[in-house]
Write a protein that holds these residues in place. Structure first.
Motif, PDB file in Angstrom:
ATOM      1  N   ASP A 209      18.705  22.847  20.299  1.00  0.00           N
ATOM      2  CA  ASP A 209      19.731  23.883  20.221  1.00  0.00           C
ATOM      3  C   ASP A 209      19.270  25.057  19.367  1.00  0.00           C
ATOM      4  OD1 ASP A 209      21.279  22.115  21.698  1.00  0.00           O
ATOM      5  OD2 ASP A 209      22.141  21.200  19.898  1.00  0.00           O
ATOM      6  N   LEU A 210      19.964  26.189  19.562  1.00  0.00           N
ATOM      7  CA  LEU A 210      19.633  27.440  18.870  1.00  0.00           C
ATOM      8  C   LEU A 210      20.829  27.909  18.058  1.00  0.00           C
ATOM      9  CD1 LEU A 210      17.740  29.995  18.522  1.00  0.00           C
ATOM     10  CD2 LEU A 210      18.945  30.941  20.506  1.00  0.00           C
ATOM     11  N   LEU A 211      20.575  28.289  16.825  1.00  0.00           N
ATOM     12  CA  LEU A 211      21.566  28.991  16.011  1.00  0.00           C
ATOM     13  C   LEU A 211      21.204  30.471  16.018  1.00  0.00           C
ATOM     14  CD1 LEU A 211      23.944  29.062  13.965  1.00  0.00           C
ATOM     15  CD2 LEU A 211      22.236  28.757  12.154  1.00  0.00           C
ATOM     16  N   GLU A 212      22.171  31.325  16.326  1.00  0.00           N
ATOM     17  CA  GLU A 212      21.929  32.774  16.307  1.00  0.00           C
ATOM     18  C   GLU A 212      22.883  33.430  15.322  1.00  0.00           C
ATOM     19  OE1 GLU A 212      21.767  36.803  19.080  1.00  0.00           O
ATOM     20  OE2 GLU A 212      22.492  34.923  19.968  1.00  0.00           O
ATOM     21  N   LEU A 213      22.324  34.197  14.401  1.00  0.00           N
ATOM     22  CA  LEU A 213      23.111  34.961  13.441  1.00  0.00           C
ATOM     23  C   LEU A 213      23.077  36.442  13.817  1.00  0.00           C
ATOM     24  CD1 LEU A 213      21.777  33.287  10.151  1.00  0.00           C
ATOM     25  CD2 LEU A 213      23.664  32.538  11.621  1.00  0.00           C
ATOM     26  N   TYR A 214      24.180  37.148  13.582  1.00  0.00           N
ATOM     27  CA  TYR A 214      24.269  38.587  13.876  1.00  0.00           C
ATOM     28  C   TYR A 214      24.063  38.852  15.381  1.00  0.00           C
ATOM     29  CZ  TYR A 214      22.281  38.116   9.090  1.00  0.00           C
ATOM     30  OH  TYR A 214      21.965  37.714   7.813  1.00  0.00           O
ATOM     31  N   CYS A 215      24.852  38.207  16.238  1.00  0.00           N
ATOM     32  CA  CYS A 215      24.554  38.262  17.674  1.00  0.00           C
ATOM     33  C   CYS A 215      25.031  39.536  18.357  1.00  0.00           C
ATOM     34  CB  CYS A 215      25.133  37.038  18.385  1.00  0.00           C
ATOM     35  SG  CYS A 215      26.914  37.105  18.702  1.00  0.00           S
ATOM     36  N   GLY A 216      25.857  40.360  17.690  1.00  0.00           N
ATOM     37  CA  GLY A 216      26.303  41.607  18.307  1.00  0.00           C
ATOM     38  C   GLY A 216      27.028  41.368  19.617  1.00  0.00           C
ATOM     39  N   ASN A 217      26.704  42.166  20.628  1.00  0.00           N
ATOM     40  CA  ASN A 217      27.365  42.036  21.926  1.00  0.00           C
ATOM     41  C   ASN A 217      26.687  41.009  22.821  1.00  0.00           C
ATOM     42  OD1 ASN A 217      25.021  43.366  22.711  1.00  0.00           O
ATOM     43  ND2 ASN A 217      26.068  44.756  24.119  1.00  0.00           N
ATOM     44  N   ASN A 219      23.254  40.758  23.060  1.00  0.00           N
ATOM     45  CA  ASN A 219      22.032  41.358  23.603  1.00  0.00           C
ATOM     46  C   ASN A 219      20.919  40.328  23.787  1.00  0.00           C
ATOM     47  OD1 ASN A 219      20.358  43.740  24.284  1.00  0.00           O
ATOM     48  ND2 ASN A 219      19.314  43.309  22.361  1.00  0.00           N
ATOM     49  N   PHE A 220      20.622  39.564  22.733  1.00  0.00           N
ATOM     50  CA  PHE A 220      19.607  38.519  22.812  1.00  0.00           C
ATOM     51  C   PHE A 220      20.197  37.182  23.271  1.00  0.00           C
ATOM     52  CE2 PHE A 220      17.595  41.538  19.930  1.00  0.00           C
ATOM     53  CZ  PHE A 220      16.276  41.525  20.346  1.00  0.00           C
ATOM     54  N   THR A 221      21.471  36.975  23.007  1.00  0.00           N
ATOM     55  CA  THR A 221      22.093  35.680  23.293  1.00  0.00           C
ATOM     56  C   THR A 221      21.928  35.277  24.749  1.00  0.00           C
ATOM     57  OG1 THR A 221      23.788  36.404  21.707  1.00  0.00           O
ATOM     58  CG2 THR A 221      24.171  34.331  22.876  1.00  0.00           C
ATOM     59  N   LEU A 222      22.170  36.224  25.661  1.00  0.00           N
ATOM     60  CA  LEU A 222      22.184  35.883  27.082  1.00  0.00           C
ATOM     61  C   LEU A 222      20.849  35.315  27.553  1.00  0.00           C
ATOM     62  CD1 LEU A 222      24.211  38.874  28.611  1.00  0.00           C
ATOM     63  CD2 LEU A 222      25.051  36.687  27.773  1.00  0.00           C
ATOM     64  N   PRO A 223      19.726  36.029  27.353  1.00  0.00           N
ATOM     65  CA  PRO A 223      18.467  35.432  27.829  1.00  0.00           C
ATOM     66  C   PRO A 223      18.024  34.220  27.024  1.00  0.00           C
ATOM     67  CG  PRO A 223      18.046  37.532  26.750  1.00  0.00           C
ATOM     68  CD  PRO A 223      19.522  37.417  26.898  1.00  0.00           C
ATOM     69  N   LEU A 224      18.230  34.221  25.695  1.00  0.00           N
ATOM     70  CA  LEU A 224      17.763  33.093  24.890  1.00  0.00           C
ATOM     71  C   LEU A 224      18.541  31.815  25.208  1.00  0.00           C
ATOM     72  CD1 LEU A 224      17.080  34.690  21.371  1.00  0.00           C
ATOM     73  CD2 LEU A 224      15.511  34.358  23.299  1.00  0.00           C
ATOM     74  N   ALA A 225      19.800  31.960  25.635  1.00  0.00           N
ATOM     75  CA  ALA A 225      20.600  30.781  25.971  1.00  0.00           C
ATOM     76  C   ALA A 225      20.009  30.008  27.141  1.00  0.00           C
ATOM     77  CB  ALA A 225      22.038  31.189  26.287  1.00  0.00           C
ATOM     78  N   THR A 226      19.237  30.693  27.982  1.00  0.00           N
ATOM     79  CA  THR A 226      18.633  30.009  29.131  1.00  0.00           C
ATOM     80  C   THR A 226      17.402  29.207  28.730  1.00  0.00           C
ATOM     81  OG1 THR A 226      17.144  31.846  29.759  1.00  0.00           O
ATOM     82  CG2 THR A 226      19.407  31.926  30.592  1.00  0.00           C
ATOM     83  N   ARG A 227      16.986  29.294  27.458  1.00  0.00           N
ATOM     84  CA  ARG A 227      15.777  28.606  26.986  1.00  0.00           C
ATOM     85  C   ARG A 227      16.081  27.345  26.199  1.00  0.00           C
ATOM     86  NH1 ARG A 227      11.118  29.874  29.203  1.00  0.00           N
ATOM     87  NH2 ARG A 227       9.830  30.811  27.598  1.00  0.00           N
ATOM     88  N   VAL A 228      17.370  27.096  25.910  1.00  0.00           N
ATOM     89  CA  VAL A 228      17.732  25.975  25.034  1.00  0.00           C
ATOM     90  C   VAL A 228      18.878  25.175  25.647  1.00  0.00           C
ATOM     91  CG1 VAL A 228      16.986  27.171  22.930  1.00  0.00           C
ATOM     92  CG2 VAL A 228      19.359  27.414  23.717  1.00  0.00           C
ATOM     93  N   ARG A 229      19.199  24.042  24.987  1.00  0.00           N
ATOM     94  CA  ARG A 229      20.288  23.185  25.461  1.00  0.00           C
ATOM     95  C   ARG A 229      21.631  23.875  25.261  1.00  0.00           C
ATOM     96  NH1 ARG A 229      22.613  17.643  23.156  1.00  0.00           N
ATOM     97  NH2 ARG A 229      22.679  18.950  21.290  1.00  0.00           N
ATOM     98  N   LYS A 285      28.031  19.103  13.414  1.00  0.00           N
ATOM     99  CA  LYS A 285      27.042  18.026  13.321  1.00  0.00           C
ATOM    100  C   LYS A 285      26.545  17.565  14.698  1.00  0.00           C
ATOM    101  CE  LYS A 285      28.657  16.418   8.822  1.00  0.00           C
ATOM    102  NZ  LYS A 285      29.223  15.302   8.030  1.00  0.00           N
ATOM    103  N   SER A 286      27.195  18.060  15.763  1.00  0.00           N
ATOM    104  CA  SER A 286      26.757  17.670  17.108  1.00  0.00           C
ATOM    105  C   SER A 286      25.551  18.483  17.569  1.00  0.00           C
ATOM    106  CB  SER A 286      27.907  17.861  18.106  1.00  0.00           C
ATOM    107  OG  SER A 286      28.148  19.240  18.346  1.00  0.00           O
ATOM    108  N   TYR A 287      25.242  19.565  16.837  1.00  0.00           N
ATOM    109  CA  TYR A 287      24.117  20.423  17.234  1.00  0.00           C
ATOM    110  C   TYR A 287      22.804  19.842  16.726  1.00  0.00           C
ATOM    111  CZ  TYR A 287      27.288  24.093  18.817  1.00  0.00           C
ATOM    112  OH  TYR A 287      28.243  24.799  19.493  1.00  0.00           O
ATOM    113  N   GLN A 288      21.806  19.928  17.557  1.00  0.00           N
ATOM    114  CA  GLN A 288      20.444  19.548  17.174  1.00  0.00           C
ATOM    115  C   GLN A 288      19.618  20.831  17.117  1.00  0.00           C
ATOM    116  OE1 GLN A 288      19.073  16.580  19.976  1.00  0.00           O
ATOM    117  NE2 GLN A 288      21.014  15.470  19.869  1.00  0.00           N
ATOM    118  N   PHE A 289      19.793  21.566  16.018  1.00  0.00           N
ATOM    119  CA  PHE A 289      19.145  22.868  15.899  1.00  0.00           C
ATOM    120  C   PHE A 289      17.642  22.713  15.672  1.00  0.00           C
ATOM    121  CE2 PHE A 289      23.473  24.113  14.240  1.00  0.00           C
ATOM    122  CZ  PHE A 289      23.806  24.918  15.323  1.00  0.00           C
ATOM    123  N   GLY A 290      16.873  23.351  16.534  1.00  0.00           N
ATOM    124  CA  GLY A 290      15.435  23.404  16.321  1.00  0.00           C
ATOM    125  C   GLY A 290      14.971  24.792  15.941  1.00  0.00           C
ATOM    126  N   SER A 291      15.759  25.808  16.355  1.00  0.00           N
ATOM    127  CA  SER A 291      15.359  27.197  16.135  1.00  0.00           C
ATOM    128  C   SER A 291      16.558  28.000  15.648  1.00  0.00           C
ATOM    129  CB  SER A 291      14.831  27.827  17.430  1.00  0.00           C
ATOM    130  OG  SER A 291      13.815  27.043  18.014  1.00  0.00           O
TER     131      SER A 291
END
Length: 362
Positions: A209-217, A219-229, A285-291
């Motif tokens: 899983d991915l944690l994203e801080l400061y995601c704005g609108n 912009n990065f969330t959409l493509p990066l979400a396709t790379r993780v669970r 606690k259900s998230y398995q953050f790797g990045s």
């Protein structure tokens, strides 16, 4: 915004200076040489704002040199701005010259456009806006093929939509973005697309899983979400959160949970310092953050948030201020090393630059 020193002939030399500056800042961390992503030499800026300067009963677009608010630089066009903005500027000027309903106490014009060709104009006034303004604005919006927003103290009138729609291609897929009027968006669309593709490649295909801080609108969330669970993303701006939620729905991205918290508040939540009602129903606690992906404001990450990112195997960091980026890396350097580095020339003809690093656990 002040007018940049527009000189296409000097562009490559300026870009080389930025590259050398970034290399010097990251040299203490044994960073690899940065990948360099250049900008179009002109018509690269998708948004612009102008004060209106009055001379001989006529209003002109005006900008000012840094530190000088009294000597206007009068403009008929703006070569660093998109071709759409340059097309709209004289047509808008002709319209306000013919209409007192549009020109009376008008002091600022703002343009927001997209690579996809959408456009929105905001007109700012020192007076209340009435039905005569609305009728003239409706006609103008139709003639120009744009949405239009009128602003005055306590008023915000929208003709059409209060956002533009952008389309950006990442790794063969086109993502659609609503970009609201008045909210932050990346100003250089062509370079933004290069940033998205670099971040997509740098993150790689992941099974966690991915944690994203400061995601704005988003912009990065959409493509990066396709790379993780799945993704847990945070943003504090309400307008940006609303745009991000719409963008996730518009693009059928369904593995992202978005919460309206600051990075500092999420740090407190993950450290179990205190609970937050906005996290009700979310099992952290259900998230398995790797990045973790961060794109902080110019001040960079605060020390506690920076310390939080140390927990992750991979830290993908986009920065609009290389000095604060270097300061954050210094805090993390004992546990993470810089394995990739990039320079994105979002702001040609200025000293500003966008950069990116991938840090991986030693």
């Amino acid at each position: 915004m002040s007018a940049p020193q527009f000189d296409p002939a000097a562009y490559l030399a300026q870009l080389e200076e930025k590259k050398n500056r970034l290399i010097a800042l990251l040299a203490p961390f044994a960073a690899p040489e940065p990948e360099v992503f250049d900008s179009p030499r002109e018509h690269y800026r998708l948004r612009a704002e102008f004060r209106l300067w009055r001379e001989n009963e006529e209003r002109f677009y005006a900008m000012f040199a840094a530190g000088d608010k009294h000597t206007p630089i009068l403009l008929d066009d703006f070569p660093i701005a998109s071709t759409r903005i340059n097309d709209l500027m004289p047509r808008l000027k002709a319209a306000w010259q013919l209409s007192s309903a549009l020109s009376f106490k008008l002091f600022q014009a703002e343009f927001l456009t997209t690579l996809a060709g959408d456009g929105l104009i905001t007109l700012c006034y020192h007076r209340p806006l009435d039905e005569h303004w609305q009728a003239a604005a409706q006609q103008l919006a139709t003639e120009l093929g744009v949405s239009l927003v009128g602003r005055s103290r306590g008023q915000r009138l929208v003709i059409g939509r209060d956002y533009v729609v952008e389309e950006l291609d990442v790794a063969g897929r086109t993502f659609s973005y609503r970009q609201p009027e008045g909210a932050f968006t990346q100003p250089n669309g062509a370079v933004n697309e290069k940033m998205l593709n670099w971040a997509f490649d740098a993150l790689g295909e992941r099974q966690d899983d991915l944690l994203e801080l400061y995601c704005g609108n988003g912009n990065f969330t959409l493509p990066l979400a396709t790379r993780v669970r799945k993704v847990l993303a945070t943003e504090i701006s309400k307008s940006s959160v609303n745009a991000a939620l719409a963008n996730l729905a518009d693009n059928n991205v369904d593995n992202v949970t978005l919460v309206r918290l600051s990075a500092e508040e999420l740090t407190e939540a993950l450290n179990e310092v205190r609970p937050f009602r906005r996290l009700q129903g979310i099992d952290l606690k259900s998230y398995q953050f790797g990045s973790v992906f961060v794109d902080p404001p110019r001040a960079g990450m605060d020390p506690d948030t920076c310390e939080l990112t140390r927990r992750f195997e991979r830290i993908l960091y986009i920065s609009c201020n290389p000095e604060t980026l270097a300061a954050n890396i210094a805090q993390l350097h004992d546990s993470h090393r810089v394995t990739r580095c990039a320079l994105f020339d979002q702001f040609p003809y200025t000293h500003h630059m966008e950069s990116g690093v991938l840090l991986e656990r030693r």
